[in-house]
Design an enzyme around this catalytic site. Structure first.
Site, PDB file in Angstrom:
ATOM      1  N   PHE A  26      13.152   3.271   2.359  1.00  0.00           N
ATOM      2  CA  PHE A  26      13.470   2.146   3.234  1.00  0.00           C
ATOM      3  C   PHE A  26      12.959   0.834   2.660  1.00  0.00           C
ATOM      4  O   PHE A  26      13.472  -0.235   2.958  1.00  0.00           O
ATOM      5  CB  PHE A  26      12.820   2.367   4.600  1.00  0.00           C
ATOM      6  CG  PHE A  26      11.333   2.589   4.508  1.00  0.00           C
ATOM      7  CD1 PHE A  26      10.837   3.876   4.362  1.00  0.00           C
ATOM      8  CD2 PHE A  26      10.454   1.534   4.517  1.00  0.00           C
ATOM      9  CE1 PHE A  26       9.476   4.082   4.237  1.00  0.00           C
ATOM     10  CE2 PHE A  26       9.087   1.736   4.391  1.00  0.00           C
ATOM     11  CZ  PHE A  26       8.602   3.019   4.248  1.00  0.00           C
ATOM     12  N   ILE A  69       0.818  -1.213   0.000  1.00  0.00           N
ATOM     13  CA  ILE A  69       0.000   0.000   0.000  1.00  0.00           C
ATOM     14  C   ILE A  69       0.854   1.266   0.000  1.00  0.00           C
ATOM     15  O   ILE A  69       0.332   2.374   0.033  1.00  0.00           O
ATOM     16  CB  ILE A  69      -0.946   0.024   1.220  1.00  0.00           C
ATOM     17  CG1 ILE A  69      -0.142  -0.103   2.524  1.00  0.00           C
ATOM     18  CG2 ILE A  69      -1.992  -1.057   1.115  1.00  0.00           C
ATOM     19  CD1 ILE A  69      -0.988   0.008   3.776  1.00  0.00           C
ATOM     20  N   LYS A  77       8.977  -1.225   1.498  1.00  0.00           N
ATOM     21  CA  LYS A  77       7.542  -1.174   1.220  1.00  0.00           C
ATOM     22  C   LYS A  77       6.718  -1.238   2.499  1.00  0.00           C
ATOM     23  O   LYS A  77       7.179  -1.689   3.547  1.00  0.00           O
ATOM     24  CB  LYS A  77       7.133  -2.338   0.305  1.00  0.00           C
ATOM     25  CG  LYS A  77       7.696  -2.245  -1.106  1.00  0.00           C
ATOM     26  CD  LYS A  77       7.193  -3.396  -1.978  1.00  0.00           C
ATOM     27  CE  LYS A  77       7.721  -3.258  -3.409  1.00  0.00           C
ATOM     28  NZ  LYS A  77       7.248  -4.363  -4.276  1.00  0.00           N
ATOM     29  N   VAL A  78       5.453  -0.784   2.370  1.00  0.00           N
ATOM     30  CA  VAL A  78       4.458  -0.908   3.434  1.00  0.00           C
ATOM     31  C   VAL A  78       3.359  -1.831   2.926  1.00  0.00           C
ATOM     32  O   VAL A  78       2.847  -1.638   1.814  1.00  0.00           O
ATOM     33  CB  VAL A  78       3.864   0.458   3.828  1.00  0.00           C
ATOM     34  CG1 VAL A  78       2.830   0.288   4.936  1.00  0.00           C
ATOM     35  CG2 VAL A  78       4.958   1.414   4.271  1.00  0.00           C
ATOM     36  N   VAL A 104       5.346   2.769  -0.601  1.00  0.00           N
ATOM     37  CA  VAL A 104       6.756   2.467  -0.791  1.00  0.00           C
ATOM     38  C   VAL A 104       7.562   3.711  -0.463  1.00  0.00           C
ATOM     39  O   VAL A 104       7.093   4.841  -0.646  1.00  0.00           O
ATOM     40  CB  VAL A 104       7.035   2.002  -2.245  1.00  0.00           C
ATOM     41  CG1 VAL A 104       6.744   3.117  -3.228  1.00  0.00           C
ATOM     42  CG2 VAL A 104       8.455   1.491  -2.403  1.00  0.00           C
ATOM     43  N   ASP A 106       8.045  17.199   7.137  1.00  0.00           N
ATOM     44  CA  ASP A 106       7.577  16.641   5.867  1.00  0.00           C
ATOM     45  C   ASP A 106       6.052  16.593   5.844  1.00  0.00           C
ATOM     46  O   ASP A 106       5.453  15.562   5.561  1.00  0.00           O
ATOM     47  CB  ASP A 106       8.172  15.254   5.632  1.00  0.00           C
ATOM     48  CG  ASP A 106       8.112  14.830   4.170  1.00  0.00           C
ATOM     49  OD1 ASP A 106       7.905  15.710   3.308  1.00  0.00           O
ATOM     50  OD2 ASP A 106       8.258  13.630   3.882  1.00  0.00           O
TER      51      ASP A 106
END
Length: 854
Positions: free
Chosen positions: A535, A530, A537-538, A532, A648
């Site tokens: 680091f 869901i 992916k999620v 990226v 951010d």
């Protein structure tokens, strides 16, 4: 005799005709330009010249492969090149343009790039290299990133203009007869080009011998050396297009974007009777460049040590040729204007008198200087200042034009400088140094870890069984221990514990086994991805009890994004709030670096604004999302002694749960706020282009007001429902913050709102909402409100809208006019810190307060 004379004259006429034909033919050969409209099979007129399609017959070029052509779906109004920017040649594999019939000589090669939406290709992911006859010109170039970086510079200097195209210009020795221009995309990527321009340089515009800054003269060796035009500026004057430079069709930009202090120099102008000091000056620059100049604004300040300064980003480890253009427009005698020229803080010339060098007033000249830039430097400074030792009657300086050229090194002009879609760069040489430092640090830590392990083993042997069983407790997150330097630094920066790894289990929630994580994410199925980041992916996952989770997995054995990943761990182990994404647990088996968060069912706020097929949010839902994220940010800013700056803030970092409750996420760039005796945190610039605080970019001084600026951009993005940077739009609409702010200042924000909102919002609430967003985007941080004030006013905007809804539904118990009467003064300055603090405390009722890691 007369017949003989007649034959002689006829013979002479033939000879002269032959000579004339040869001369004209040679001139035509020398003066032949190649103008190519890529992705087209017809001729196009742009900037007063005819551009031939790269697939047109008889165009003196061949293509090794055609790739495919692309056409912009909407008209492009970026420049005089609009017509040729409507098409592009797209290549997924290496593509060679071969030009035949090129006489030997020097040529300007210009490559035109103007990204637009292409079917089945994301132009932001393009990356390719370019070479000409074996000389490498560009390496792994991402054009949208380059354009975004250029706009970042413009934004930081306070300019409203933004670029939507990029022209790379090179001066190359070519011939005889053939030029092979090679475009090579990166693996699994593609490249594109809109136009190619090859213009001959018939007259010699560079000398081989040039003065070296701070030294003697050097030989440039241009016969076998290429050059890239880094900057070409019309100092003190407007931008000049190719139509003003009919010899070589060069573009001259304005200089104000590169001035350290723009008001340090004032513009002067004199277009009468300007001539070239020498006959061979004519191709160097058009006369119109010399008609304007910049002089010092105030020559009596700072004990006459004041300079006009320009700052330029350059590629390290290259030689540079700096060309300065002068024309004395005001004084009519010698010794009236004498100044020094500094390049990279070294004296390039002293006692410089334009009148004396040119031989009079209104006479144009130029001076060239050679300066090598080391591998540790990526900035080139040019400064002009008075030379008080020369005894001039006036302590002033003047400059009309400026050019900076990069010289090739071992057949190479390319420098690996990667810019992402937000315009930020990663320098490969700096990255190598970082990796060397990390490698040395890791080796030292491993050695220390080995010694500690040896000592611990000896202690275990002497312990009792109970002590031994106690020693089998989970050791913490092994990857964090291996990178304890980064963790320690982040822990110090945020006021956290230095024993993060030993407390991971207690502060980071449940410790998952890798088997549990793999089962939840179906062995990291890409279909469950869901998100990226640098680091990794999620993934969306589901535990055995049916609980949905988000799994953030660092790419195994990769260091990319490690510092940000560990910062997020430190932050989330200390932060708990209803409007911050919660950390559930972690996994540290087999050197994996995995964090488990609560699953946010409705994804990012941006996905509900544009770019997806999700139903649009109502005005009330958008206000509630803004209020929720403002509460989260206010908690970050005030929830600890020093506070935390997110750094951010953007709509992709605002997540929505199943009830559309907004929560801030992604704390990888977060920094602790300034201590009590400081007003800011000095740090390298990080963030996302379009949201980045220009004051922070200029000064590299981070404050809470930097988050406020970014949040102001979010507010406009929420109401307009469009990307903050869109290079495919007309020039004045590319940057959302500038475009929306211009409408807001006219009090006409309703003209550009999301069409899905029309008729479904309270006009009064939109008016107050626009005022808040405008205040957030103030140029100076001191003029922006605190996040608590923004929160208070957003809640007031919601009250106005709810009152309007009740009135629309016929409920007269509470009207919008009553809301105005009952509310305090609506000016942003009227909200005291006490009001905002008490309001925020109410919003945090029932939430867990900030945890101190001991």
């Amino acid at each position: 005799m007369s017949k003989l004379r007649k034959k002689f004259l006829e013979l002479l006429l033939c000879v002269l005709l032959i000579i004339f034909t040869c001369v004209v033919g040679y001139g035509e050969a020398q003066g032949k330009s190649f103008l190519v409209d890529c992705g087209s099979n017809t001729s196009t007129k742009a900037d007063g010249r005819i551009w031939v399609g790269d697939l047109s017959p008889n165009n003196s070029l061949t293509l090794s492969s055609t790739g495919f052509d692309a056409t912009a779906s909407s008209p492009i109004k970026s420049s005089a090149f609009s017509e040729i920017y409507k098409s592009a040649r797209v290549f997924p594999t290496t593509l060679n343009y071969t030009f035949d019939g090129i006489p030997q000589g020097s040529y300007f090669l210009r490559l035109h790039f103007s990204p637009f939406v292409m079917e089945n290709h994301n132009v932001n992911e393009s990356s390719f290299s370019v070479s000409a006859n074996g000389m490498r010109l560009m390496l792994d170039m991402n054009i949208p990133g380059e354009i975004a970086h250029k706009n970042l510079i413009l934004q930081s200097s306070g300019h409203n203009s933004t670029a939507s195209s990029l022209v790379k210009e090179f001066l190359l020795p070519l011939g005889p007869e053939k030029l092979v221009l090679s475009f090579s995309p990166e693996k699994e990527s593609f490249g594109f080009v809109n136009a190619i321009e090859i213009v001959p340089v018939v007259d010699k515009i560079f000398k081989e011998s040039v003065a070296k800054v701070g030294g003697s003269e050097v030989e440039l060796g241009l016969g076998g050396r290429g050059m890239e035009t880094m900057y070409r500026l019309n100092v003190g004057g407007p931008k000049l297009g190719p139509s003003h430079d009919l010899n070589l069709y060069r573009t001259w930009e304005t200089d104000s974007s590169y001035m350290v202090i723009e008001n340090a120099g004032e513009e002067v102008k004199n277009s009468s009777n300007i001539t070239y000091a020498l006959a061979n000056e004519s191709p160097v620059a058009p006369l119109v460049v010399y008609e304007t100049a910049r002089t010092m604004t105030n020559t009596e300040v700072l004990e006459k040590r004041f300079n006009i300064s320009w700052r330029f980003e350059v590629d390290p480890n290259f030689d540079y040729l700096v060309r300065l253009h002068f024309c004395e427009l005001l004084v009519d005698k010698q010794n009236q204007r004498i100044f020094k020229i500094y390049i990279n803080n070294k004296t390039a010339a002293g006692n410089f008198d334009i009148y004396a060098h040119a031989g009079g007033k209104n006479k144009a000249i130029h001076q060239d200087y050679f300066d090598p830039v080391s591998s540790k430097n990526d900035v080139l400074w040019i400064q002009l200042g008075p030379d008080t030792s020369a005894g001039a009657s006036g302590t002033d300086a003047l400059l009309s034009g400026l050019e900076i050229f990069k010289l090739s090194k071992n057949g190479n002009l390319a420098h690996l400088m990667r810019f992402d879609s937000s315009g930020h760069s990663v320098d490969d040489s700096k990255m190598r140094m970082i990796w060397i430092c990390i490698g040395a640090g890791v080796a030292a830590i491993i050695l220390v870890a080995f010694l500690v392990t040896f000592v611990v083993c000896l202690c275990k042997i002497r312990r009792s069984k109970s002590d031994d069983s106690k020693g089998n407790n989970p050791p913490g997150w092994r990857p964090l221990f291996l990178h304890v330097n980064n963790s320690t630094a982040n822990a110090k920066a945020t006021g956290g514990s230095l024993r993060l790894n030993t407390l991971a289990a207690s502060t980071m929630g449940r410790k998952f086994t890798l088997a549990e994580i793999r089962a939840a994410a179906k062995n990291f199925d890409d279909g469950l991805a869901i998100g990226v980041g640098g680091f990794g992916k999620v993934y969306r996952g589901e535990l055995e009890d049916g609980t949905l989770i988000a799994i953030k997995r660092a790419t195994p054995h990769s260091q990319q994004g490690l510092a940000e990943f560990e910062t997020e761990i430190v932050m989330l182990s200390r932060l708990r709030h209803r409007h911050l994404v919660s950390l559930i647990g972690f996994c540290d088996e087999h050197n994996e670096m995995i964090l488990v968060y609560e699953y946010m069912a409705n994804g990012t706020l941006r996905s509900h604004l544009f770019g997806s097929n999700l139903p649009p949010l109502s005005w009330k839902q958008r206000l509630e999302a803004c209020i929720g994220s403002a509460r989260g940010l206010h908690y970050l800013h005030t929830g600890s002694e020093r506070g935390i700056i997110h750094r951010d803030v953007k709509t992709t970092n605002i997540l929505l749960d199943e009830n559309f409750v907004a929560k801030m996420s992604d704390f990888g760039l977060s920094k602790a706020g300034p201590s009590m005796d400081h007003t800011h945190v000095s740090t390298a610039v990080k963030g996302s282009f379009g949201y980045l605080d220009p004051e922070y970019f200029r000064r590299q001084q981070l404050t809470e007001k930097s988050d406020v600026y970014s949040f102001g951009v979010v507010l406009f993005e929420v109401v307009c429902a469009r990307a903050v940077i869109n290079p495919t739009l007309p020039k004045d609409q590319i940057n959302l913050a500038e475009w929306a702010l211009s409408w807001q200042k006219q009090r006409s924000l309703e003209s550009i709102i999301d069409p899905n909102l029309r008729g479904n919002y309270s006009p009064e609430s939109l008016e107050k909402y626009g005022e808040i967003a405008e205040k957030c985007l103030a140029d100076e941080g001191k003029n922006r409100p605190m996040m608590g004030e923004v929160l208070w006013h957003l809640e007031y905007v919601l009250q106005l809208h709810e009152a309007w809804l009740r009135k629309q539904n016929g409920e007269n118990s509470f009207s919008s006019s009553q809301a105005v009467e009952e509310a305090p003064e609506s000016s942003l300055q009227a909200c005291s810190n006490q009001d905002s603090s008490s309001e925020t405390k109410k919003s945090q009722t029932g939430s867990t307060t900030l945890h101190n890691v001991v």
